[in-house]
Design an enzyme around this catalytic site. Structure first.
Site, short mmCIF file in Angstrom:
data_model
loop_
_atom_site.label_atom_id
_atom_site.label_comp_id
_atom_site.label_asym_id
_atom_site.label_seq_id
_atom_site.Cartn_x
_atom_site.Cartn_y
_atom_site.Cartn_z
N VAL A 1 0.84 -1.20 0.00
CA VAL A 1 0.00 0.00 0.00
C VAL A 1 0.87 1.25 0.00
O VAL A 1 1.96 1.26 0.58
CB VAL A 1 -0.96 0.01 1.23
N CYS A 2 0.38 2.29 -0.68
CA CYS A 2 0.97 3.64 -0.60
C CYS A 2 -0.22 4.59 -0.47
O CYS A 2 -1.29 4.19 -0.02
CB CYS A 2 1.85 3.95 -1.82
N ALA A 3 -0.04 5.84 -0.84
CA ALA A 3 -1.14 6.81 -0.70
C ALA A 3 -2.25 6.57 -1.72
O ALA A 3 -3.43 6.55 -1.37
CB ALA A 3 -0.60 8.23 -0.82
N LEU B 1 -4.11 4.12 0.36
CA LEU B 1 -4.73 4.51 1.64
C LEU B 1 -5.95 5.39 1.41
O LEU B 1 -6.91 5.32 2.17
CB LEU B 1 -3.69 5.22 2.52
#
Length: 103
Positions: free
Chosen positions: A63-65, A91
Site C-alpha cells: 500500500v501507498c497513498a 490509503l
C-alpha cells in the site's frame, strides 16, 4: 518483461489481511506519521530492497497513498518470486471505503 500484479479493492484487502497476508506500507516517514492501516509494516519504498527479506514468510499486500508506488513495488516483489498484490487506490481508497486508519 513487466510483471503483472493483482490490484485488490479495500474490502478484499481486509479479507487478505485477515487470511494472513502481510501489509507493507511503502510511503514516506512523513506520510506514515499522518496515519496508517492497523497492523501495517512500514518499509519506505527506497528501503524495500534491503528490508523485504524480513517479510518472506507471508504473501505481501503493498500500500501507498494512491496505489502508484505500491503497484511498482508489488511488480518488483513479484519479479523476485514473492506472492504480492497491490491495494488499488492506496490509503485514500481504504479511507474512502470507511475502513479504519490509525493516527
Amino acid at each position: 518483461m513487466v510483471n503483472e500484479v493483482r490490484d485488490v479493492q479495500p474490502g478484499e484487502a481486509q479479507q487478505l489481511i485477515d487470511q494472513g497476508w502481510r501489509l507493507i506500507d511503502v510511503r514516506t516517514d512523513a506520510e506514515w506519521a499522518q496515519g496508517r492501516i492497523a497492523g501495517a509494516h512500514h518499509v519506505p519504498m527506497d528501503q524495500v530492497v534491503e528490508e523485504i527479506g524480513a517479510h518472506t514468510e507471508h504473501p505481501l499486500l503493498v500500500v501507498c497513498a494512491s496505489g502508484g508506488r505500491s503497484y511498482r513495488v508489488a511488480q518488483y516483489l513479484a519479479a523476485q518470486g514473492f506472492e504480492a498484490a497491490n491495494l488499488d487506490g492506496g490509503l485514500h481508497a481504504w479511507e474512502d471505503a470507511g475502513l479504519p486508519v490509525e493516527r
